[in-house]
Scaffold this motif. Sequence first.
Motif, PDB file in Angstrom:
ATOM      1  N   GLN A 147      -0.973  -5.169   2.704  1.00 12.28           N
ATOM      2  CA  GLN A 147      -0.135  -4.637   3.771  1.00 12.28           C
ATOM      3  C   GLN A 147       0.520  -3.325   3.353  1.00 12.28           C
ATOM      4  OE1 GLN A 147       0.444  -7.355   1.871  1.00 12.28           O
ATOM      5  NE2 GLN A 147       2.444  -8.255   2.353  1.00 12.28           N
ATOM      6  N   ASP A 148       0.835  -2.493   4.341  1.00 14.73           N
ATOM      7  CA  ASP A 148       1.470  -1.202   4.055  1.00 14.73           C
ATOM      8  C   ASP A 148       2.811  -1.392   3.353  1.00 14.73           C
ATOM      9  OD1 ASP A 148      -0.469   0.517   4.982  1.00 14.73           O
ATOM     10  OD2 ASP A 148       0.293   0.546   7.033  1.00 14.73           O
ATOM     11  N   TYR A 149       3.631  -2.298   3.893  1.00 14.86           N
ATOM     12  CA  TYR A 149       4.961  -2.533   3.324  1.00 14.86           C
ATOM     13  C   TYR A 149       5.086  -4.017   2.995  1.00 14.86           C
ATOM     14  CZ  TYR A 149       5.961   2.052   5.319  1.00 14.86           C
ATOM     15  OH  TYR A 149       5.917   3.383   5.641  1.00 14.86           O
ATOM     16  N   GLY A 160      10.123   0.572   4.114  1.00 12.20           N
ATOM     17  CA  GLY A 160       9.556  -0.306   5.132  1.00 12.20           C
ATOM     18  C   GLY A 160      10.629  -0.910   6.022  1.00 12.20           C
ATOM     19  N   ALA A 201       0.813  -1.219   0.000  1.00 14.58           N
ATOM     20  CA  ALA A 201       0.000   0.000   0.000  1.00 14.58           C
ATOM     21  C   ALA A 201       0.845   1.268   0.000  1.00 14.58           C
ATOM     22  CB  ALA A 201      -0.937  -0.007   1.211  1.00 14.58           C
ATOM     23  N   SER A 202       2.025   1.235   0.609  1.00 11.73           N
ATOM     24  CA  SER A 202       2.855   2.444   0.659  1.00 11.73           C
ATOM     25  C   SER A 202       3.253   2.906  -0.731  1.00 11.73           C
ATOM     26  CB  SER A 202       4.113   2.202   1.493  1.00 11.73           C
ATOM     27  OG  SER A 202       5.041   1.394   0.800  1.00 11.73           O
ATOM     28  N   SER A 217      -2.109   7.253   6.460  1.00 16.77           N
ATOM     29  CA  SER A 217      -1.698   6.038   5.778  1.00 16.77           C
ATOM     30  C   SER A 217      -2.528   5.867   4.506  1.00 16.77           C
ATOM     31  CB  SER A 217      -1.884   4.823   6.698  1.00 16.77           C
ATOM     32  OG  SER A 217      -1.748   3.621   5.969  1.00 16.77           O
ATOM     33  N   THR A 220      -3.675   3.205   3.411  1.00 16.87           N
ATOM     34  CA  THR A 220      -4.735   2.242   3.685  1.00 16.87           C
ATOM     35  C   THR A 220      -5.818   2.808   4.593  1.00 16.87           C
ATOM     36  OG1 THR A 220      -3.467   1.347   5.555  1.00 16.87           O
ATOM     37  CG2 THR A 220      -3.184   0.277   3.402  1.00 16.87           C
TER      38      THR A 220
END
Length: 302
Positions: A170-172, A194, A106-107, A236, A238
Motif C-alpha cells: 500500500q502507498d501509506y 498518509g 510504498a510512499s 506515485s 507504485t
Amino acid sequence: MSQTAAPGTAATGTAAKLRQEGESAASALPPLLVQAQQLAGSVLSGEHGRRRAGTGDDFWQYRPLQQGDSRRMVDHRRSARGDVQFVRERELQIAQTVHLWVDQGASMRFASTPELEKKVDRARLIGLALSILMLRGGERVGLTGGSLPPRRGNLQVLRLAAALSEDQTQDYAPPEDRAMAPHARALFISDFLGPFEPLERALSKAADRGVRGVLLQVLDPAEEHFPFDGRTRFESVTGGPSHENLKAAALRAPHLERLAERRDALERLCRAAGWRIGQHHSNDSALSALMWLYHAMDRGRA
C-alpha cells in the motif's frame, strides 16, 4: 608408516577454518544489518538498561494474555480462578520493553535523486541501529502488532533485520498499535504524510496503556523544500495516479503550507499523548538522528 604433523599445524588449520566460516557467515548477513551494526557501534552506549534491584523486581500487575506473549509467561495460579489466562508482569520487565514500528509502505520508497537513500532505507537503518543499542543495554525490543514480540539477545537482532527488510504494497502503511505492553516505550518512524486518523488512534491507544514514545518523521529534502519548477510530472511510487503540471513552482507554496500544517498536527498529537517528536532528512547524518533518538528514548522511560 604414519606421519606426525608439525607443531602448530593443526592449530593453524583450525584457525583458518574458523576464519573462513566467520567470513562466510558475515557475507550472508543482510546489508541492512551490517550497516546498522556499524552505525550503532559509533554510539557509546554505556549502561542503557535499568539494571537495578529492589523496586525493579517488584510485582507490577496481572494482565490478560495477549497475542505475541509466550505461554511460559502465564501465571497458572492466577489464571486458575477463571477462564482467562493472565500474565504476571514485574516493573523491571515493563520498563525495559521497547516496541518499534517502521513504515514500510510504498510512499517511503521515494528518493528525489539517485544519490540519496530512499526514506524507507534510512528509516530501517535508524530503527535497527537503535534496537541494537537497546538490546545491548539489556532491554527487550520487538515490533508492534505481535508479529515479533519483544525479546532480548543477538538472535532478536537477526529477526528484526529480516522483518524490517520486507516491503508493503500500500502507498501509506497505517501504524500498527496492537500488542503494546502497558507502560512500555515505543518508537514510530515514518514520513507521516498518509491519512492522519490511524496515527491518532494508535497514539491514543498507546497513551491509554501508559506507553510513552517518540515519533521520528523522515523526509526527503525535496519534500521539505519543493525545488520543482516548470513542466513536471508527479507519479506515485507504485506507478498509480500521476499528475503533470506545467508550472510546478506554483505548487510550492500550497505544498509547504500543507507540510507545515501536518507538522503542527503531529506536534499537537504528541503533546496530548505525552510523546516526543523529531524530524530527520535523508541527506542528513544518520548518526545524529540515532544519537538524538537514543537520548529521547532514554528520557521517555517509564
